[in-house]
Design a protein around this motif. Structure first.
Motif, short mmCIF file in Angstrom:
data_model
loop_
_atom_site.label_atom_id
_atom_site.label_comp_id
_atom_site.label_asym_id
_atom_site.label_seq_id
_atom_site.Cartn_x
_atom_site.Cartn_y
_atom_site.Cartn_z
N ALA A 1 0.82 -1.21 0.00
CA ALA A 1 0.00 0.00 0.00
C ALA A 1 0.85 1.27 0.00
CB ALA A 1 -0.93 -0.01 1.21
N GLY A 2 2.18 1.11 -0.01
CA GLY A 2 3.05 2.28 -0.12
C GLY A 2 3.68 2.76 1.17
N VAL A 3 3.43 2.06 2.27
CA VAL A 3 4.08 2.45 3.53
C VAL A 3 5.55 2.06 3.45
CG1 VAL A 3 4.19 2.02 6.02
CG2 VAL A 3 1.97 2.22 4.89
N ARG A 4 6.45 2.97 3.83
CA ARG A 4 7.89 2.68 3.79
C ARG A 4 8.57 2.87 5.14
NH1 ARG A 4 6.39 0.54 0.13
NH2 ARG A 4 6.72 0.89 -2.09
N HIS A 5 8.00 3.69 5.99
CA HIS A 5 8.66 4.04 7.26
C HIS A 5 7.65 4.05 8.41
CE1 HIS A 5 12.27 5.29 5.03
NE2 HIS A 5 11.40 5.75 4.13
#
Ligand code: MTE
Ligand code: MO
Length: 437
Positions: free
Chosen positions: A200-204
């Motif tokens: 879903a685009g979460v990176r941090h």
């Protein structure tokens, strides 16, 4: 507020900005006005501390235990665990926890509608948890060492001056932390697993603490999302079987085992799942390494990655010469970042000409190297000891270097690892015995 800013080079910078001088009457009037409008002391909430500390800065409080004490026990006693505060201890640290709240921000693309990936414009879902909500989840206890990236900075500045607070070799300690897995906390809110978050685009994962500066800016830091995958990042309320002490983040702190101290946010008040790293000063303009030839003015903070896992390191804590002067017994610690086990510690008593492998003490005799997928999970430090013949009666130089499970080794000298911020010093650690080595 920062006592360490009272230095010549800071005054030089300020001198260029001088717009004029106050007269004595003006100063007296300002002092009277200030007294009338007295703000509460930012440092009114500091706890009572152990008298055995070597205090490196009083406000904010930075202190390390003596090396002999540090390497005496596998788990560092809470009172002797090094303290690294950038700001005053916040009120929440000494309150009873009933009013404590933790906010968890989940971006809209993850929490459900609206879909379409993570962006600041997505309608985020912000959950609010009490301490009891977190403590209702299964409690996990794991041993992890915490080390400041600036450990052994004083030694580095002996090679060439650096910018940063002084530390000898004891800005590291080891404890058994008790708390809830952050992945369990997220799951309790209906947040999907790490794989789905990444998709879903979460990176941090971005954390904020309750400790604030005079303008209200709070301490903050982040870790990459994949650090969560092993399930070992905790929101901890216990330390060595006791409640978390005020200096170490009560009532709740992040324990990101295997990750540099700076990301283990104390007094944590918010967790945010994000496509970006923390915007805090400490994430973006501090705790980064540079090439040895880069000076402060040329340091490109934007292109240097934030320090996360620390390199393999070790240090001598104590040396004792035998009664007949023929041998020395040395003891110390070794630590590898990223949960990698320490597999060997080499010790020399003749300045590095000959070596012997030290005896290692892992986590109370437990088998150390547990792996989860590609990720190691051996987060505690290793204590070592060795008895070696001395090259001359009562004299020599003890040197230590460690090896981790990836066969990473420590560099011999400071010249190759020196950097202007004085971080990441993992050169061979040397201690003279009986005068000159
Ligand atoms: N968290 C908050 N909220 N404020 C801080 O100043 N210091 C960080 C980290 N977490 C800090 C923080 C740094 S740089 C280190 S090295 C560790 O806490 C030190 O943890 P300790 O004081 O429990 O040893
Ligand atoms: Mo630190």
């Amino acid at each position: 507020m920062y006592a360490q800013h009272r230095q010549a080079y800071v005054y030089e910078v300020l001198e260029e900005m001088r717009v004029g001088n106050l007269d004595a009457a003006g100063v007296a009037a300002a002092a009277a006005a200030r007294a009338a409008d007295a703000k509460p002391d930012a440092y009114a909430n500091e706890p009572t501390r152990w008298s055995g500390f070597a205090v490196r800065s009083a406000k904010p409080f930075n202190a390390e235990p003596p090396p002999g004490v540090l390497v005496r026990t596998y788990h560092t006693p809470n009172e002797a665990f090094y303290v690294r505060n950038h700001l005053p201890v916040p009120a929440v640290a000494t309150a009873d926890g009933a009013d404590y709240r933790l906010s968890i921000r989940v971006p809209g693309g993850v929490a459900g509608a609206p879909r379409g990936g993570v962006s600041p414009t997505d309608a985020a879902c912000v959950h609010t948890l009490s301490l009891a909500d977190v403590q209702a989840l299964p409690a996990v206890t794991l041993t992890a060492a915490v080390q400041c990236a600036g450990n052994r900075r004083t030694e580095m500045s002996g090679h060439r001056a650096v910018k940063g607070g002084a530390w000898d070799a004891c800005a590291i300690s080891n404890a058994a932390w008790t708390g809830a897995r952050l992945t369990d906390v997220l799951a309790s809110l209906g947040v999907p697993d790490v794989g789905a978050l990444a998709a879903a685009g979460v990176r941090h994962v971005v954390f904020e603490g309750a400790d604030a500066d005079a303008e209200g800016g709070v301490y903050g830091a982040s870790i990459p999302l994949d650090v969560l995958a092993a399930g070992d990042v905790l929101l901890a309320w216990g330390m060595n079987g006791e409640p978390l002490p005020a200096d170490h983040g009560a009532p709740l702190r992040v324990v990101a085992p295997g990750i540099v101290g700076a990301r283990n946010v104390k007094w944590v008040t918010s967790v945010a799942l994000s496509d970006e790293e923390s915007h805090s000063h400490w994430q973006r303009r501090d705790y980064k390494g540079f090439c040895p030839s880069v000076c402060l003015e040329d340091a490109d903070y934007d292109s240097a990655p934030s320090i996360q896992e620390l390199p393999i390191t070790s240090a001598v804590g104590e040396v004792a010469v035998s009664a007949d002067g023929r041998s020395v017994t040395a003891r110390g610690y070794a630590y590898a970042g990223g949960g990698r086990p320490v597999v060997r510690v080499d010790v020399s008593a003749d300045g590095g000409k000959t070596w012997a492998a030290a005896d290692l003490a892992g986590a109370d005799g437990q088998v150390p190297a547990a792996v989860c997928g590609a990720r190691y999970r051996d987060y505690g430090w290793t204590l070592w000891s060795a008895t070696l013949p001395l090259p001359a009666p009562g004299r020599g130089e003890v040197v230590v270097k460690a090896v981790d499970s990836s066969y990473n080794v420590q560099p011999e000298g400071l010249a190759g690892v020196w950097n202007v911020r004085g971080v990441l010093n993992n050169a061979w650690h040397r201690v003279p015995v009986g005068g000159e080595g």
